[in-house]
Design an enzyme around this catalytic site. Structure first.
Site, short mmCIF file in Angstrom:
data_model
loop_
_atom_site.label_atom_id
_atom_site.label_comp_id
_atom_site.label_asym_id
_atom_site.label_seq_id
_atom_site.Cartn_x
_atom_site.Cartn_y
_atom_site.Cartn_z
N ASP A 88 0.85 -1.19 0.00
CA ASP A 88 0.00 0.00 0.00
C ASP A 88 0.89 1.25 0.00
OD1 ASP A 88 -3.02 0.87 0.59
OD2 ASP A 88 -1.68 2.20 1.70
N ASN A 96 -2.77 12.98 -4.08
CA ASN A 96 -3.97 13.33 -4.82
C ASN A 96 -4.53 14.69 -4.39
OD1 ASN A 96 -4.31 11.21 -6.64
ND2 ASN A 96 -5.36 9.91 -5.15
N ASP A 105 -2.29 9.41 -10.46
CA ASP A 105 -2.34 8.32 -11.44
C ASP A 105 -0.96 8.02 -12.00
OD1 ASP A 105 -5.04 8.18 -11.04
OD2 ASP A 105 -5.60 9.15 -12.92
N GLU A 131 -4.78 2.36 -4.01
CA GLU A 131 -3.32 2.36 -4.06
C GLU A 131 -2.75 1.09 -3.43
OE1 GLU A 131 -4.51 4.81 -0.40
OE2 GLU A 131 -5.26 4.42 -2.42
#
Length: 212
Positions: A88, A96, A105, A131
């Site tokens: 993770d 973000n 992304d 993620e």
């Protein structure tokens, strides 16, 4: 003729045959072959869409779990070992929120590429969600599995991520679960153990590997 068609023939000619008829039937056969090729290509594309994550190109969650189930069965038959690694990205929401989803992304794609490049051809990696990633490592002893996870961690965090004219740092936490094929185990238990180890890595400071 009936016996030939029942055996799998698609067409037939009777003797004596005319050259024009022979040519016409060959052209019809070529059309059928081209149609079959297009159908096979369409099937392959549909399979790719159904099993691959559109952003990263990795296996999607469903396909990754299917791979895990298959490898679990193979390990049980061959009495070999299997490792599951949950990964993770750390503080990904901050990327973000601060820099936008396009930057996020780009980091996801690059992190996926870095981890994929570290694996053997018979290992598998999928995007488990958001993620989070799932890595299946068959035929690896416990110590070797830890080495694989550590190599993945270094690949993700080793270099900054270039997005346009900016660069970002990203790290990743890893949870490892391992089983011997001779032991009574199942995919659900391995996933739970790997997930628990991942949360331990988060609690203990992130950017680290923990094993359950």
């Amino acid at each position: 003729l009936v016996a030939g068609l029942d055996a799998g023939a698609d067409d037939y000619l009777t003797r004596p045959f005319h050259a024009q008829e022979f040519r016409a039937r060959l052209q019809a056969g070529c059309r059928i072959i081209r149609l079959q090729e297009r159908l096979m290509e369409a099937h392959a594309q549909l399979y790719e869409q159904a099993t691959r994550d559109s952003l990263t190109g990795l296996w999607n969650r469903t396909a990754a779990i299917q791979i895990l189930d298959r490898e679990m069965a193979r390990a049980a038959r061959g009495e070999t070992s299997l490792a599951v690694i949950m990964a993770d990205l750390d503080h990904f929401k901050t990327i973000n929120d601060t820099h936008g989803h396009l930057a996020g992304d780009a980091v996801l794609r690059e992190a996926s590429h870095r981890m994929s490049s570290m694996l053997r051809k018979y290992d598998s990696i999928g995007r488990y969600g958001g993620e989070e990633f799932l890595v299946v490592v068959p035929g690896c002893h416990f110590g070797d599995s830890l080495t694989v996870a550590e190599r993945l961690r270094e690949a993700v965090s080793g270099e900054p991520y270039s997005v346009g004219e900016r660069s970002y740092r990203a790290t990743c936490s890893f949870g490892l679960a391992w089983c011997d094929g001779r032991a009574n185990s199942d995919a659900g238990r391995l996933l739970r153990e790997a997930d628990a180890a991942l949360y331990a890595a988060k609690r203990n400071g992130r950017n680290r590997v923990e094993a359950d």
